[in-house]
Write a protein that holds these residues in place. Sequence first.
Motif, PDB file in Angstrom:
ATOM      1  N   ALA A   1      10.978 -48.454   2.803  1.00  0.00           N
ATOM      2  CA  ALA A   1      11.096 -48.569   1.351  1.00  0.00           C
ATOM      3  C   ALA A   1       9.774 -48.222   0.665  1.00  0.00           C
ATOM      4  O   ALA A   1       9.758 -47.536  -0.369  1.00  0.00           O
ATOM      5  N   VAL A   2       8.662 -48.674   1.235  1.00  0.00           N
ATOM      6  CA  VAL A   2       7.349 -48.347   0.675  1.00  0.00           C
ATOM      7  C   VAL A   2       7.084 -46.855   0.819  1.00  0.00           C
ATOM      8  O   VAL A   2       6.590 -46.195  -0.104  1.00  0.00           O
ATOM      9  N   ARG A   3       7.407 -46.314   1.982  1.00  0.00           N
ATOM     10  CA  ARG A   3       7.212 -44.881   2.228  1.00  0.00           C
ATOM     11  C   ARG A   3       7.986 -44.037   1.207  1.00  0.00           C
ATOM     12  O   ARG A   3       7.461 -43.070   0.649  1.00  0.00           O
TER      13      ARG A   3
ATOM     14  N   VAL B   1       0.985 -32.796  -4.561  1.00  0.00           N
ATOM     15  CA  VAL B   1       0.371 -32.348  -3.309  1.00  0.00           C
ATOM     16  C   VAL B   1       1.067 -31.085  -2.820  1.00  0.00           C
ATOM     17  O   VAL B   1       2.160 -30.736  -3.263  1.00  0.00           O
ATOM     18  N   ASP B   2       0.409 -30.390  -1.890  1.00  0.00           N
ATOM     19  CA  ASP B   2       0.943 -29.121  -1.396  1.00  0.00           C
ATOM     20  C   ASP B   2       1.870 -29.289  -0.206  1.00  0.00           C
ATOM     21  O   ASP B   2       2.709 -28.421   0.063  1.00  0.00           O
ATOM     22  N   ASP B   3       1.727 -30.393   0.497  1.00  0.00           N
ATOM     23  CA  ASP B   3       2.582 -30.604   1.665  1.00  0.00           C
ATOM     24  C   ASP B   3       2.682 -32.098   1.953  1.00  0.00           C
ATOM     25  O   ASP B   3       1.705 -32.834   1.771  1.00  0.00           O
ATOM     26  N   ILE B   4       3.863 -32.526   2.376  1.00  0.00           N
ATOM     27  CA  ILE B   4       4.072 -33.906   2.807  1.00  0.00           C
ATOM     28  C   ILE B   4       4.807 -33.886   4.138  1.00  0.00           C
ATOM     29  O   ILE B   4       5.822 -33.212   4.293  1.00  0.00           O
ATOM     30  N   LYS B   5       4.257 -34.630   5.079  1.00  0.00           N
ATOM     31  CA  LYS B   5       4.889 -34.752   6.399  1.00  0.00           C
ATOM     32  C   LYS B   5       5.016 -36.227   6.750  1.00  0.00           C
ATOM     33  O   LYS B   5       4.099 -37.013   6.511  1.00  0.00           O
ATOM     34  N   VAL B   6       6.169 -36.599   7.289  1.00  0.00           N
ATOM     35  CA  VAL B   6       6.338 -37.921   7.878  1.00  0.00           C
ATOM     36  C   VAL B   6       6.369 -37.727   9.387  1.00  0.00           C
ATOM     37  O   VAL B   6       7.251 -37.042   9.911  1.00  0.00           O
ATOM     38  N   ASP B   7       5.382 -38.281  10.091  1.00  0.00           N
ATOM     39  CA  ASP B   7       5.302 -38.033  11.533  1.00  0.00           C
ATOM     40  C   ASP B   7       6.279 -38.925  12.305  1.00  0.00           C
ATOM     41  O   ASP B   7       7.045 -39.695  11.719  1.00  0.00           O
ATOM     42  N   LYS B   8       6.240 -38.839  13.614  1.00  0.00           N
ATOM     43  CA  LYS B   8       7.254 -39.496  14.451  1.00  0.00           C
ATOM     44  C   LYS B   8       7.261 -41.007  14.326  1.00  0.00           C
ATOM     45  O   LYS B   8       8.295 -41.645  14.525  1.00  0.00           O
ATOM     46  N   ILE B   9       6.108 -41.604  14.019  1.00  0.00           N
ATOM     47  CA  ILE B   9       6.093 -43.066  13.925  1.00  0.00           C
ATOM     48  C   ILE B   9       6.111 -43.564  12.481  1.00  0.00           C
ATOM     49  O   ILE B   9       6.043 -44.769  12.245  1.00  0.00           O
ATOM     50  N   GLY B  10       6.209 -42.627  11.517  1.00  0.00           N
ATOM     51  CA  GLY B  10       6.419 -43.030  10.137  1.00  0.00           C
ATOM     52  C   GLY B  10       5.258 -42.898   9.190  1.00  0.00           C
ATOM     53  O   GLY B  10       5.386 -43.209   7.999  1.00  0.00           O
ATOM     54  N   ASN B  11       4.079 -42.442   9.664  1.00  0.00           N
ATOM     55  CA  ASN B  11       2.976 -42.191   8.741  1.00  0.00           C
ATOM     56  C   ASN B  11       3.360 -41.122   7.726  1.00  0.00           C
ATOM     57  O   ASN B  11       4.050 -40.151   8.063  1.00  0.00           O
ATOM     58  N   VAL B  12       2.887 -41.275   6.504  1.00  0.00           N
ATOM     59  CA  VAL B  12       2.990 -40.212   5.502  1.00  0.00           C
ATOM     60  C   VAL B  12       1.659 -39.463   5.481  1.00  0.00           C
ATOM     61  O   VAL B  12       0.606 -40.061   5.206  1.00  0.00           O
ATOM     62  N   ILE B  13       1.716 -38.168   5.785  1.00  0.00           N
ATOM     63  CA  ILE B  13       0.511 -37.335   5.764  1.00  0.00           C
ATOM     64  C   ILE B  13       0.676 -36.315   4.651  1.00  0.00           C
ATOM     65  O   ILE B  13       1.486 -35.391   4.758  1.00  0.00           O
TER      66      ILE B  13
ATOM     67  N   PHE C   1      -0.928 -42.395   4.497  1.00  0.00           N
ATOM     68  CA  PHE C   1      -0.409 -43.741   4.323  1.00  0.00           C
ATOM     69  C   PHE C   1       0.127 -44.173   5.685  1.00  0.00           C
ATOM     70  O   PHE C   1       1.144 -43.660   6.155  1.00  0.00           O
ATOM     71  N   THR C   2      -0.579 -45.089   6.321  1.00  0.00           N
ATOM     72  CA  THR C   2      -0.317 -45.388   7.731  1.00  0.00           C
ATOM     73  C   THR C   2       0.654 -46.551   7.908  1.00  0.00           C
ATOM     74  O   THR C   2       0.840 -47.392   7.025  1.00  0.00           O
ATOM     75  N   VAL C   3       1.254 -46.589   9.083  1.00  0.00           N
ATOM     76  CA  VAL C   3       2.167 -47.662   9.463  1.00  0.00           C
ATOM     77  C   VAL C   3       1.485 -48.613  10.445  1.00  0.00           C
ATOM     78  O   VAL C   3       0.514 -48.268  11.105  1.00  0.00           O
ATOM     79  N   MET C   4       1.980 -49.829  10.485  1.00  0.00           N
ATOM     80  CA  MET C   4       1.671 -50.809  11.526  1.00  0.00           C
ATOM     81  C   MET C   4       0.187 -51.092  11.728  1.00  0.00           C
ATOM     82  O   MET C   4      -0.259 -51.360  12.841  1.00  0.00           O
ATOM     83  N   GLU C   5      -0.583 -51.051  10.658  1.00  0.00           N
ATOM     84  CA  GLU C   5      -2.001 -51.428  10.778  1.00  0.00           C
ATOM     85  C   GLU C   5      -2.151 -52.889  11.161  1.00  0.00           C
ATOM     86  O   GLU C   5      -3.040 -53.256  11.927  1.00  0.00           O
TER      87      GLU C   5
ATOM     88  N   VAL D   1      -0.538 -54.766  13.055  1.00  0.00           N
ATOM     89  CA  VAL D   1      -0.215 -55.157  14.433  1.00  0.00           C
ATOM     90  C   VAL D   1      -1.014 -54.338  15.441  1.00  0.00           C
ATOM     91  O   VAL D   1      -0.590 -54.139  16.580  1.00  0.00           O
ATOM     92  N   GLY D   2      -2.196 -53.843  15.010  1.00  0.00           N
ATOM     93  CA  GLY D   2      -3.056 -53.157  15.966  1.00  0.00           C
ATOM     94  C   GLY D   2      -3.471 -51.753  15.597  1.00  0.00           C
ATOM     95  O   GLY D   2      -3.742 -50.931  16.482  1.00  0.00           O
ATOM     96  N   LEU D   3      -3.531 -51.441  14.291  1.00  0.00           N
ATOM     97  CA  LEU D   3      -3.997 -50.112  13.834  1.00  0.00           C
ATOM     98  C   LEU D   3      -3.168 -49.000  14.471  1.00  0.00           C
ATOM     99  O   LEU D   3      -3.697 -47.952  14.859  1.00  0.00           O
ATOM    100  N   VAL D   4      -1.874 -49.190  14.555  1.00  0.00           N
ATOM    101  CA  VAL D   4      -1.009 -48.305  15.341  1.00  0.00           C
ATOM    102  C   VAL D   4      -0.920 -46.901  14.755  1.00  0.00           C
ATOM    103  O   VAL D   4      -1.005 -45.902  15.465  1.00  0.00           O
ATOM    104  N   GLY D   5      -0.718 -46.790  13.441  1.00  0.00           N
ATOM    105  CA  GLY D   5      -0.451 -45.482  12.851  1.00  0.00           C
ATOM    106  C   GLY D   5      -1.661 -44.588  12.708  1.00  0.00           C
ATOM    107  O   GLY D   5      -1.545 -43.359  12.760  1.00  0.00           O
ATOM    108  N   ALA D   6      -2.834 -45.170  12.514  1.00  0.00           N
ATOM    109  CA  ALA D   6      -4.022 -44.381  12.186  1.00  0.00           C
ATOM    110  C   ALA D   6      -4.427 -43.430  13.305  1.00  0.00           C
ATOM    111  O   ALA D   6      -4.891 -42.310  13.044  1.00  0.00           O
ATOM    112  N   GLY D   7      -4.287 -43.862  14.552  1.00  0.00           N
ATOM    113  CA  GLY D   7      -4.713 -43.023  15.671  1.00  0.00           C
ATOM    114  C   GLY D   7      -3.976 -41.706  15.754  1.00  0.00           C
ATOM    115  O   GLY D   7      -4.604 -40.629  15.764  1.00  0.00           O
ATOM    116  N   PRO D   8      -2.639 -41.717  15.813  1.00  0.00           N
ATOM    117  CA  PRO D   8      -1.897 -40.451  15.843  1.00  0.00           C
ATOM    118  C   PRO D   8      -2.156 -39.573  14.626  1.00  0.00           C
ATOM    119  O   PRO D   8      -2.252 -38.345  14.748  1.00  0.00           O
TER     120      PRO D   8
END
Length: 340
Positions: free
Chosen positions: A18-20, A31-43, A194-198, A200-207
């Motif tokens: 819902a936030v995404r 913006v020029d491009d928006i991608k939602v990656d496999k774990i849900g980050n908005v790039i 816009f990262t996911v699951m920060e 519970v362990g900074l999960v989204g930022a790494g990928p």
Amino acid sequence: MLLKRLTETNGISGNEKAVRNLIIEEIKDYVDDIKVDKIGNVIAYKKGSIESPRVMVAAHMDEVGLIVSKIEKSGLIRFMPVGGLDKRVLVSKPVVIGEDKIPGVIGAKPIHLQKGPERSKALSYQQLYIDIGASSEEQAKSNVKIGDYIAFDSKYVEFGKDLVKAKALDDRVGCSMLIDLLKSETNISIYGVFTVMEEVGLVGAGPAAFEIDPDIGIVLEGTTCSDVPDVDNHLTATKLGAGPAVSLMDRTTIFNKKLRNTIVNLAEENDIPYQFRRTTFGGNDSGKIHLAKEGAITATLSVPCRYIHSPISVMNKNDYKNTGKLLKLLIAEIEKGGLM
């Protein structure tokens, strides 16, 4: 108001949809491009007009909350925490469960029936439950299922002198500032993430950082503010109303000194109040961003928030505005070069 809509939208770690969706709707025309990656980050990528270091500005979408773990024969709901919560503040808090936002309240054995030891310490999660008004397991299961996310039922309210109370200020303040940055004109290219699951362990930022491979990472956060009674001065991380908090180090990162000094100089040159985050408790997405591939220099700009990781946090609107202002000045400084 954007921050009101962001904080009143539910996005427990692992369930940020819902936030995404709200964020994508806000930024899609800027913006020029928006991608939602496999774990849900908005790039989101905003292309600039000049060559510059690869800049990643990150804020996490998720908030702390709860998840349904069991439904009792009585119809009461058992739950587990998602992220770091202080269980001492949970009793009697209103919540909503699942996509249908089934209302409930967190309960426990009445204090009149508690024995001495139970009264002297925080109740465990095993001693807490959620009452949704169901009188049987079957009735509860018609509305709630195991694995449903549970969010605190808390509204955005302005009160006192320039203060706001709301849930999820950590880190919807960062999301709001990043949205505002992406809507503004810049000469350099920016990856807004816009990262996911920060929580519970900074999960989204790494990928996300692995894909972007940034030279500079800027993390936007709502951080702990402990300017309350019975806290030793040396443990007071930040103070409400004293301006944006600039991090020195935390549990996951020692922040780049040159980048930090640039931020401090910009604040002083432009009469923006600022403070250092003076404790090292916790961590944020920088812990993964600065390690991606060959590494990146990072900095964190934070809005001090009292009572984070609880059903209601409190911030000062001037701290929020000044953090956003300092962020834009930093982006303009990066345009000039010299930081890499």
